[in-house]
Design an enzyme around this catalytic site. Structure first.
Site, PDB file in Angstrom:
ATOM      1  N   ARG A  36     -83.564  26.694  50.961  1.00  0.00           N
ATOM      2  CA  ARG A  36     -82.959  25.426  51.390  1.00  0.00           C
ATOM      3  C   ARG A  36     -82.607  25.528  52.879  1.00  0.00           C
ATOM      4  O   ARG A  36     -81.452  25.700  53.253  1.00  0.00           O
ATOM      5  CB  ARG A  36     -81.708  25.109  50.563  1.00  0.00           C
ATOM      6  CG  ARG A  36     -82.006  24.879  49.093  1.00  0.00           C
ATOM      7  CD  ARG A  36     -80.754  24.571  48.301  1.00  0.00           C
ATOM      8  NE  ARG A  36     -80.283  23.223  48.461  1.00  0.00           N
ATOM      9  CZ  ARG A  36     -79.170  22.745  47.909  1.00  0.00           C
ATOM     10  NH1 ARG A  36     -78.413  23.537  47.167  1.00  0.00           N
ATOM     11  NH2 ARG A  36     -78.801  21.502  48.103  1.00  0.00           N
ATOM     12  N   PRO A  37     -83.632  25.438  53.748  1.00  0.00           N
ATOM     13  CA  PRO A  37     -83.376  25.614  55.182  1.00  0.00           C
ATOM     14  C   PRO A  37     -82.523  24.473  55.749  1.00  0.00           C
ATOM     15  O   PRO A  37     -82.432  23.402  55.137  1.00  0.00           O
ATOM     16  CB  PRO A  37     -84.780  25.574  55.799  1.00  0.00           C
ATOM     17  CG  PRO A  37     -85.624  24.842  54.818  1.00  0.00           C
ATOM     18  CD  PRO A  37     -85.035  25.096  53.460  1.00  0.00           C
ATOM     19  N   ILE A  38     -81.903  24.727  56.916  1.00  0.00           N
ATOM     20  CA  ILE A  38     -81.155  23.640  57.583  1.00  0.00           C
ATOM     21  C   ILE A  38     -81.691  23.439  59.003  1.00  0.00           C
ATOM     22  O   ILE A  38     -80.963  23.004  59.896  1.00  0.00           O
ATOM     23  CB  ILE A  38     -79.621  23.878  57.573  1.00  0.00           C
ATOM     24  CG1 ILE A  38     -79.241  25.210  58.211  1.00  0.00           C
ATOM     25  CG2 ILE A  38     -79.059  23.781  56.182  1.00  0.00           C
ATOM     26  CD1 ILE A  38     -77.735  25.294  58.512  1.00  0.00           C
ATOM     27  N   ASP A  39     -82.972  23.758  59.174  1.00  0.00           N
ATOM     28  CA  ASP A  39     -83.577  23.644  60.514  1.00  0.00           C
ATOM     29  C   ASP A  39     -83.497  22.220  61.081  1.00  0.00           C
ATOM     30  O   ASP A  39     -83.325  22.038  62.286  1.00  0.00           O
ATOM     31  CB  ASP A  39     -85.041  24.109  60.460  1.00  0.00           C
ATOM     32  CG  ASP A  39     -85.849  23.357  59.403  1.00  0.00           C
ATOM     33  OD1 ASP A  39     -85.403  23.314  58.240  1.00  0.00           O
ATOM     34  OD2 ASP A  39     -86.910  22.803  59.746  1.00  0.00           O
ATOM     35  N   ARG A  92     -72.599  24.164  49.327  1.00  0.00           N
ATOM     36  CA  ARG A  92     -73.574  23.760  50.327  1.00  0.00           C
ATOM     37  C   ARG A  92     -72.944  22.827  51.360  1.00  0.00           C
ATOM     38  O   ARG A  92     -73.203  22.923  52.553  1.00  0.00           O
ATOM     39  CB  ARG A  92     -74.699  23.023  49.579  1.00  0.00           C
ATOM     40  CG  ARG A  92     -75.780  22.530  50.436  1.00  0.00           C
ATOM     41  CD  ARG A  92     -77.019  23.336  50.203  1.00  0.00           C
ATOM     42  NE  ARG A  92     -78.050  22.955  51.129  1.00  0.00           N
ATOM     43  CZ  ARG A  92     -78.680  23.821  51.907  1.00  0.00           C
ATOM     44  NH1 ARG A  92     -78.381  25.095  51.862  1.00  0.00           N
ATOM     45  NH2 ARG A  92     -79.615  23.421  52.708  1.00  0.00           N
ATOM     46  N   ARG A 114     -68.373  22.732  39.468  1.00  0.00           N
ATOM     47  CA  ARG A 114     -68.516  22.355  40.881  1.00  0.00           C
ATOM     48  C   ARG A 114     -68.817  20.870  41.021  1.00  0.00           C
ATOM     49  O   ARG A 114     -68.500  20.273  42.048  1.00  0.00           O
ATOM     50  CB  ARG A 114     -69.662  23.154  41.531  1.00  0.00           C
ATOM     51  CG  ARG A 114     -69.288  24.568  41.898  1.00  0.00           C
ATOM     52  CD  ARG A 114     -70.335  25.187  42.817  1.00  0.00           C
ATOM     53  NE  ARG A 114     -70.827  24.162  43.712  1.00  0.00           N
ATOM     54  CZ  ARG A 114     -72.103  24.003  44.053  1.00  0.00           C
ATOM     55  NH1 ARG A 114     -73.015  24.801  43.603  1.00  0.00           N
ATOM     56  NH2 ARG A 114     -72.456  23.032  44.874  1.00  0.00           N
ATOM     57  N   ASP A 160     -82.174  15.789  41.064  1.00  0.00           N
ATOM     58  CA  ASP A 160     -80.978  16.213  40.315  1.00  0.00           C
ATOM     59  C   ASP A 160     -81.017  15.771  38.855  1.00  0.00           C
ATOM     60  O   ASP A 160     -80.244  16.271  38.034  1.00  0.00           O
ATOM     61  CB  ASP A 160     -79.707  15.629  40.957  1.00  0.00           C
ATOM     62  CG  ASP A 160     -79.517  16.114  42.385  1.00  0.00           C
ATOM     63  OD1 ASP A 160     -80.153  17.110  42.766  1.00  0.00           O
ATOM     64  OD2 ASP A 160     -78.742  15.474  43.120  1.00  0.00           O
ATOM     65  N   CYS A 196     -76.036  25.735  45.214  1.00  0.00           N
ATOM     66  CA  CYS A 196     -76.968  26.102  44.144  1.00  0.00           C
ATOM     67  C   CYS A 196     -78.236  26.698  44.733  1.00  0.00           C
ATOM     68  O   CYS A 196     -78.752  26.184  45.728  1.00  0.00           O
ATOM     69  CB  CYS A 196     -77.359  24.864  43.345  1.00  0.00           C
ATOM     70  SG  CYS A 196     -76.056  24.208  42.316  1.00  0.00           S
ATOM     71  N   LYS A 242     -69.979  12.885  43.589  1.00  0.00           N
ATOM     72  CA  LYS A 242     -69.783  14.222  44.173  1.00  0.00           C
ATOM     73  C   LYS A 242     -70.457  14.323  45.539  1.00  0.00           C
ATOM     74  O   LYS A 242     -69.845  14.742  46.517  1.00  0.00           O
ATOM     75  CB  LYS A 242     -70.370  15.280  43.233  1.00  0.00           C
ATOM     76  CG  LYS A 242     -70.486  16.637  43.872  1.00  0.00           C
ATOM     77  CD  LYS A 242     -71.615  17.457  43.248  1.00  0.00           C
ATOM     78  CE  LYS A 242     -71.972  18.641  44.083  1.00  0.00           C
ATOM     79  NZ  LYS A 242     -73.367  18.680  44.508  1.00  0.00           N
ATOM     80  N   ASN A 243     -71.717  13.923  45.607  1.00  0.00           N
ATOM     81  CA  ASN A 243     -72.447  14.148  46.860  1.00  0.00           C
ATOM     82  C   ASN A 243     -71.998  13.209  47.976  1.00  0.00           C
ATOM     83  O   ASN A 243     -72.220  13.507  49.145  1.00  0.00           O
ATOM     84  CB  ASN A 243     -73.960  14.085  46.630  1.00  0.00           C
ATOM     85  CG  ASN A 243     -74.449  15.338  45.916  1.00  0.00           C
ATOM     86  OD1 ASN A 243     -73.736  16.351  45.862  1.00  0.00           O
ATOM     87  ND2 ASN A 243     -75.644  15.289  45.356  1.00  0.00           N
TER      88      ASN A 243
END
Ligand code: EPU
Length: 420
Positions: free
Chosen positions: A122-125, A93, A397, A305, A117, A23-24
């Site tokens: 869950r920052p994306i900086d 995500r 998902r 996970d 999720c 999946k990922n």
């Protein structure tokens, strides 16, 4: 009306299960394919709703797609760089991979904040800093990002945290950049190697994927190719844990055992009997499993996970186990659901303490996130009576036909539609 999964616990599992494509990896490979100027064929695509959401985004972008069984052909030749402000973007995500892909291809992207999720903040900086270092200007307004660049120029980018998403996004944004981009403290997950492999087959020049330094030398054109996705190491790990929990003898096939070594070495420590083959693991019933301590880490450490599914098994072993999640310190909602079923778990900041064995009883529980859902299924297989799992869209998902696969192995698991 909504669907729930019901499980009657206490049945033993037997036989063989075939693990689907990762999946990922898939959720990054699909956005990566739009960087090509010719059709890209992806084999081994899992049937999960995240793929359906990404296909919807591809359609919004006017990419032509053909889906047949587990093959997805993405033809980006007629693509239009449409602003991605539709609700589907917030369903997962991984829609954030369109940031790197569209910025890399067009030098411009407008996209809503991605969803996914809830595992704590869950920052994306780091993604944003990476794009800025390549020369992009990033603004945030009305719930979305606008990222634009006249020209992207390769540079050295040091990631404060070895983030999977930031590593892949920067790789995608820099494939067409002028000169060399170096990502230091890059994440080393197998999914990153898979994305780099696809991009290199398309004609990119990426070296070092799988190590903590990745270099990307910009190219002028990317062509089409055929690529088969690696097996899903988290689905594999989930089924290995299920087997340790309730199998007589069960073979987990189409896997790369090396990818889940952190899990299998813990299971060995617990006393689980396993034969580890080249592309499969066979688990046999073992009594008297012992408690273990787990600390999650980026790959090759113990995967965050898999700590949620493993916790369900730890409720059944002798002694006190500690689970510490250093990647997501709030990823413990499954513990509240397990407590409801009878588990003895204490949650403190960033960790849980599980005392076993404690008998579990079927109850109404909620899949608060994807891997919590897996944890609930394992608990349901172990519990006395019937477990009813709500919010199963989280499970759908990321797990390809998990109930169908379990049914074939002998579980009594089914879906029901109930009133909201
Ligand atoms: N982080 C930051 N800033 C950033 C990016 C990450 O502070 O810009 C932090 C995160 O908050 C987290 C850590 O860095 O504490 C690691 O996050 P990472 O970016 O590696 O995670 P991700 O890319 O958002 C992927 C998987 C997750 C998996 C994590 C960790 C996808 C689509 N998601 O998320 O998978 O838990 O890596 O391995 O690949 C799942 O499959 O259930 C799942 C949640």
């Amino acid at each position: 009306m909504k669907q729930v999964i019901k499980i009657e616990g206490g049945k033993s599992l037997n036989g063989e299960v075939y693990i689907s494509g990762s999946k990922n990896a898939t959720v990054a490979l699909i956005p990566a394919a739009v960087l090509a100027n010719e059709p890209v064929t992806i084999l081994g695509v899992p049937e999960i709703s995240d793929v359906a959401s990404l296909s919807e985004i591809l359609r919004i972008l006017h990419a032509d797609i053909e889906e047949k069984d587990d093959v997805l052909v993405i033809d980006p030749r007629n693509m239009v760089n449409v602003d991605l402000e539709q609700d589907v973007v917030t369903k997962l995500r991984a829609s954030y991979y369109f940031m790197g892909a569209l910025l890399g291809k067009y030098g411009y992207v407008r996209i809503k904040m991605p969803g996914g999720c809830y595992l704590g903040p869950r920052p994306i900086d780091l993604h944003i800093k990476g794009f800025e270092a390549l020369g992009a200007v990033v603004t945030y307004e009305r719930g979305g990002y606008t990222i634009s660049a006249d020209k992207l120029v390769g540079t050295k980018i040091f990631l404060d945290i070895a983030s999977v998403g930031a590593t892949i996004n920067i790789m995608m944004a820099s494939v067409y950049a002028e000169g060399r981009t170096t990502i230091e403290n890059a994440a080393r997950e197998p999914e990153i190697i898979d994305v780099a492999t696809l991009l290199n087959k398309m004609g990119a020049n990426i070296r070092g994927a799988g190590t903590n330094v990745i270099t990307i030398d910009g190219v002028k054109n990317l062509n089409g190719c055929i690529h088969e996705i690696i097996p899903d190491r988290i689905e594999a790990g989930t089924f290995v844990i299920m087997a340790a929990a309730c199998a007589e003898e069960m073979k987990i096939s189409n896997i790369i055992p090396k990818h889940i070594e952190a899990l299998t070495s813990k299971l060995e420590e617990m006393g689980v009997k396993m034969n580890i083959g080249v592309d499969s693991i066979t688990v046999r019933h073992s009594d008297h499993l012992k408690a273990v301590d787990i600390t999650t880490k980026p790959y090759p450490g113990f995967a965050t996970d898999l700590q949620q599914p493993l916790t369900a098994l730890l409720t059944q072993v002798q002694g006190v186990s500690h689970v510490t999640d250093t990647v997501y310190s709030e990823r413990f909602k499954h513990c509240l659901e397990l407590q409801r079923m009878g588990a003895d778990i204490e949650i403190t900041n960033g960790s849980s303490t599980i005392t076993g064995p404690k008998k579990l009883y079927g109850d109404k529980v909620t899949a608060t996130d994807l891997r919590c859902g897996a944890s609930m299924i394992i608990a349901g297989l172990l519990a006395e009576g019937i477990t009813e799992i709500h919010d199963i869209y989280h499970i759908d998902r990321g797990y390809d036909d998990i109930d169908g696969k379990l049914k074939k192995l002998g579980a009594n698991i089914w879906r029901e539609t109930i009133e909201d």
